[in-house]
Design a protein around this motif. Structure first.
Motif, PDB file in Angstrom:
ATOM      1  N   VAL A 340       0.815  -1.220   0.000  1.00 53.57           N
ATOM      2  CA  VAL A 340       0.000   0.000   0.000  1.00 53.57           C
ATOM      3  C   VAL A 340       0.845   1.264   0.000  1.00 53.57           C
ATOM      4  N   LEU A 341       2.060   1.221   0.540  1.00 55.41           N
ATOM      5  CA  LEU A 341       2.875   2.437   0.551  1.00 55.41           C
ATOM      6  C   LEU A 341       3.496   2.736  -0.812  1.00 55.41           C
ATOM      7  N   ARG A 342       3.354   1.818  -1.769  1.00 56.74           N
ATOM      8  CA  ARG A 342       3.725   2.132  -3.153  1.00 56.74           C
ATOM      9  C   ARG A 342       2.749   3.133  -3.779  1.00 56.74           C
ATOM     10  N   LEU A 343       1.536   3.170  -3.245  1.00 55.42           N
ATOM     11  CA  LEU A 343       0.509   4.066  -3.783  1.00 55.42           C
ATOM     12  C   LEU A 343       0.746   5.481  -3.282  1.00 55.42           C
ATOM     13  N   THR A 344       0.652   6.458  -4.178  1.00 56.24           N
ATOM     14  CA  THR A 344       0.923   7.839  -3.783  1.00 56.24           C
ATOM     15  C   THR A 344      -0.078   8.333  -2.755  1.00 56.24           C
ATOM     16  N   GLY A 346      -1.568   6.150  -0.622  1.00 57.89           N
ATOM     17  CA  GLY A 346      -1.612   5.158   0.437  1.00 57.89           C
ATOM     18  C   GLY A 346      -2.945   4.451   0.531  1.00 57.89           C
ATOM     19  N   ALA A 347      -3.403   4.229   1.765  1.00 62.13           N
ATOM     20  CA  ALA A 347      -4.656   3.504   1.989  1.00 62.13           C
ATOM     21  C   ALA A 347      -5.297   4.001   3.272  1.00 62.13           C
ATOM     22  N   PRO A 348      -6.634   3.887   3.386  1.00 62.05           N
ATOM     23  CA  PRO A 348      -7.302   4.240   4.642  1.00 62.05           C
ATOM     24  C   PRO A 348      -6.778   3.366   5.776  1.00 62.05           C
ATOM     25  N   VAL A 349      -6.683   3.930   6.969  1.00 64.33           N
ATOM     26  CA  VAL A 349      -6.112   3.183   8.093  1.00 64.33           C
ATOM     27  C   VAL A 349      -6.915   1.918   8.392  1.00 64.33           C
ATOM     28  N   GLU A 350      -8.242   1.964   8.180  1.00 67.55           N
ATOM     29  CA  GLU A 350      -9.060   0.793   8.526  1.00 67.55           C
ATOM     30  C   GLU A 350      -8.774  -0.399   7.622  1.00 67.55           C
ATOM     31  N   LEU A 351      -8.154  -0.155   6.457  1.00 66.77           N
ATOM     32  CA  LEU A 351      -7.856  -1.260   5.551  1.00 66.77           C
ATOM     33  C   LEU A 351      -6.841  -2.221   6.182  1.00 66.77           C
ATOM     34  N   GLY A 357      -6.486  -8.545   9.879  1.00 68.40           N
ATOM     35  CA  GLY A 357      -7.067  -9.009  11.125  1.00 68.40           C
ATOM     36  C   GLY A 357      -6.309  -8.554  12.353  1.00 68.40           C
ATOM     37  N   LEU A 358      -5.334  -7.656  12.188  1.00 68.21           N
ATOM     38  CA  LEU A 358      -4.533  -7.166  13.308  1.00 68.21           C
ATOM     39  C   LEU A 358      -5.025  -5.789  13.739  1.00 68.21           C
ATOM     40  N   PRO A 359      -4.864  -5.448  15.006  1.00 65.13           N
ATOM     41  CA  PRO A 359      -5.265  -4.115  15.456  1.00 65.13           C
ATOM     42  C   PRO A 359      -4.331  -3.047  14.900  1.00 65.13           C
ATOM     43  N   LEU A 360      -4.889  -1.906  14.546  1.00 65.44           N
ATOM     44  CA  LEU A 360      -4.093  -0.809  14.011  1.00 65.44           C
ATOM     45  C   LEU A 360      -3.015  -0.370  14.993  1.00 65.44           C
ATOM     46  N   ARG A 381      -6.149   9.369   9.315  1.00 71.33           N
ATOM     47  CA  ARG A 381      -7.118   8.640   8.489  1.00 71.33           C
ATOM     48  C   ARG A 381      -6.496   7.737   7.434  1.00 71.33           C
ATOM     49  N   ARG A 382      -5.217   7.995   7.079  1.00 71.61           N
ATOM     50  CA  ARG A 382      -4.602   7.224   6.004  1.00 71.61           C
ATOM     51  C   ARG A 382      -3.174   6.834   6.371  1.00 71.61           C
TER      52      ARG A 382
END
Length: 402
Positions: A340-344, A346-351, A357-360, A381-382
């Motif tokens: 996901v960090l390849r994406l400029t 990124g991704a929402p934290v909930e993803l 299945g791990l806690p943030l 948020r991301r």
């Protein structure tokens, strides 16, 4: 008859299931990768599982094997439709539209297709025939990825490509004429003796073909390739950096937004199959040497790989699957963020919890350190790398190793 080498799935424990549910774990979207391992000629920089084709290809036998391979993996679909299919290689466009049509019909009989499924076929300009590509489009293949690499004769010769610049331009014309309004051009930079002007010429020529997507990436020397043992003279680091900056500025000015380290697209034309990879989605992999990533309802995440050599893959006495590895909870943060960090953006934290299945909270310490070093954006948020973090992605990822 071949049998899958998967071990029976262990029964999930109630406590584990409750913990996964509390963390928000969900089975992710499902895609399919299909590997066609033959090329006209092996390129000296290529480390993919590709093999020079003989005078005839075993199309019928290989399609039979692909469908039997898929049968052995059907239990892992868990009633999810396919959101995308990607034919990679090798050179999938060496196969006839008749063979690919039989294959796609067989796949759809086994797994439902999403209504808006994206089906991509990799193709090389030296294999383009107008009638064949019209046939591909009629099958429902709705995206092409054309391996151009360069439009300059000297550069193509150095890369061992079988086409010339004019053929690359004609390939884009034929793609449009065949009905493809969504296609990618693959380009390399940092080529032997390449100047900034050379690199920008290739980009401008590619942009003139009006692709919806451009993959623009640096040539690297990979082990087990001709270039690894006989490396060409490549541009110095300072010149590579200048090429990168100038190329990114040109692409942005022409309306191609960078959304991943080496991917640029018109609005709404990002590669959905690759986005599934980079957001830690699931994908089945069939074909010689194909890899897969899959999740189970009880929260396990596995990497699997298939028999590599075509002759072994086609041998009915040998299993399709060559191996599998269950990812440990300790390595999941790295595996997730490596993508996901390849994406400029990124991704929402909930993803993170939905996919692992791990806690943030498990990321807290490394996140704070990444923010302190200026590699990770401070964003509740991301999960997003900074511009510096994108440049030093390996350093950023090391923070998340267990």
């Amino acid at each position: 008859m071949k049998v899958a080498s998967d071990k029976p799935q262990a029964a999930s424990k109630n406590a584990d299931s409750l913990q996964l549910a509390a963390c928000g774990f969900e089975l992710p979207p499902l895609a399919l990768y299909i590997h066609i391992p033959w090329c006209v000629r092996k390129c000296p920089y290529c480390d993919f599982n590709s093999h020079a084709a003989g005078p005839t290809l075993p199309e019928e036998e290989y399609v039979d094997a692909l469908l039997a391979d898929l049968d052995s993996d059907l239990q892992h679909a868990h009633d999810r439709p396919l959101t995308s299919i990607f034919f990679g290689g090798g050179t999938p466009s060496l196969f006839s539209d008749r063979a690919l049509g039989r294959l796609l019909e067989g796949v759809e009989r086994r797994i439902a297709f999403a209504d808006d499924i994206e089906i991509t076929l990799e193709a090389n300009p030296g294999t383009f025939e107008q009638a064949k590509f019209k046939g591909y489009r009629s099958l429902g293949i709705n995206r092409l990825s054309i391996g151009v690499q360069s439009f300059q004769e000297a550069k193509l010769k150095a890369l061992g490509r079988i086409h010339n610049g004019d053929e690359a331009i004609r390939a884009a014309d034929m793609a449009r004429a065949a009905g493809f309004d969504n296609f990618n051009l693959d380009l390399m930079h940092g080529l032997p003796e390449q100047s900034i002007e050379d690199a920008l010429f290739d980009l401008r020529t590619a942009i003139a073909q009006a692709p919806t997507h451009l993959s623009w990436y640096q040539l690297t020397m990979e082990p087990n390739t001709v270039f690894w043992s006989q490396p060409p003279q490549l541009p110095e680091d300072d010149l590579l950096w200048d090429i990168q900056e100038a190329g990114q500025a040109l692409l942005a000015a022409e309306g191609y937004a960078q959304y991943e380290v080496s991917a640029y697209a018109r609005p709404g034309r990002q590669a959905r199959h690759n986005l599934n990879y980079w957001t830690f989605g699931d994908f089945l992999g069939i074909g010689a040497g194909a890899h897969a990533k899959r999740s189970t309802p009880d929260g396990r995440i596995l990497r699997t790989w298939k028999t590599r050599l075509p002759k072994d893959y086609l041998d009915p006495s040998k299993a399709y699957q060559a191996g599998e590895r269950v990812l440990d909870a300790e390595e999941l943060p790295f595996e997730f963020l490596m993508n996901v960090l390849r994406l400029t953006e990124g991704a929402p934290v909930e993803l993170f919890s939905q996919r692992t299945g791990l806690p943030l909270a498990q990321l807290d310490g490394a996140r704070r350190e990444g923010e302190r070093l200026g590699l990770l954006q401070t964003d509740d948020r991301r999960l997003v790398a900074t511009a510096r973090g994108q440049l030093f992605l390996n350093d950023l990822l090391q923070l998340f190793l267990a």
